[in-house]
Scaffold this motif. Sequence first.
Motif: not given
Length: 326
Positions: A240-245, A279-286, A302-310
């Motif tokens: 889903g090419d997801g992103e976290r915030l 979304a697959t990357a660690s937030a620690a380095p950032l 913040r995790e990606p919304d299910i609707e957005t991923v789908i």
Amino acid sequence: MPFIELDSLEKVFTVRRRAGLLRREKREVRAVDGITFGVERGEMVGYIGPNGAGKSTTIKMLTGILTPSGGRLRVAGIDPARERTRLARRIGVVFGQRTTLWWDLPLRDSYRLVHRMYQVPDARFRENLDRCVELLELRDLLDVPVRQLSLGQRMRGDIAAALLHDPDVLYLDEPTIGLDVVSKTRVRSFLRELNAERGTTVLLTTHDLTDIEQLCSRVMVIDHGRLMYDGDLTGLHEAGDGERLLVVDLATAVPPIEDVPGARFVRAEGPRQWLAFPATASAAPLVSAVAAAYPLVDLSVREPDIETVIAKMYGGTREERRESLT
């Protein structure tokens, strides 16, 4: 054979709606449309999807509340629709927005009723109750009427009630809905211990991807009644090419943070800025990079919304995806 087995499972509802002053038209709605999967004993599986996707309908068929319109369904070798009473001794169910506790009774009395309903041996009941009370921190709540409990307290009480008869499988439908961070952490920790110690099979439906990330090694995505993904969470984000915030609160407003490798500036409101990262990357380095270069006060992920991923996985809006499935 898998412990839970679905083969081309279907559930069709007939819906009637007004089509004129005196006329009503009838149409069929396929809530579950040919789903096939198996779950092994001891697995913890996330079963996710947008509202109206068919998650709760599937759970209700797995428990025997609803009868399938077609296909084959077995739980521990039992047909839920035909042997609902026999199956009830093997399963536990928690519906996040409906309680199985008695509203005007103290929590302790609700558990005594469960004890008698399932005919749990006295010694086993006391052992299970003591364990649930300790791990879910319910001791101070046992003499409180259920109607006086907060949502988080009631949810923990419901989970305990679902486990007093030693079920082989636990169905959780939005078990952390409306809970605060502390209550969510407590419930997740308990479920991990339950699965590790007793090998209880868990099927979890939720809109909170953090629940899935912390509890489940496998996730299934359902949309418009069809199974669209079955694999691990990393694969879901990749598909889903997801992103976290990363939401950053700074001591003062600064220009957009655009110099942190691996992050994309999204927007800013005063001293608060939003940075997106895979979304697959660690937030620690950032976090380390932001803290080293900016006057950091607080942050959250913040995790990606299910609707957005789908939507990213399959493209288009919910209406466009529905048309592509018909």
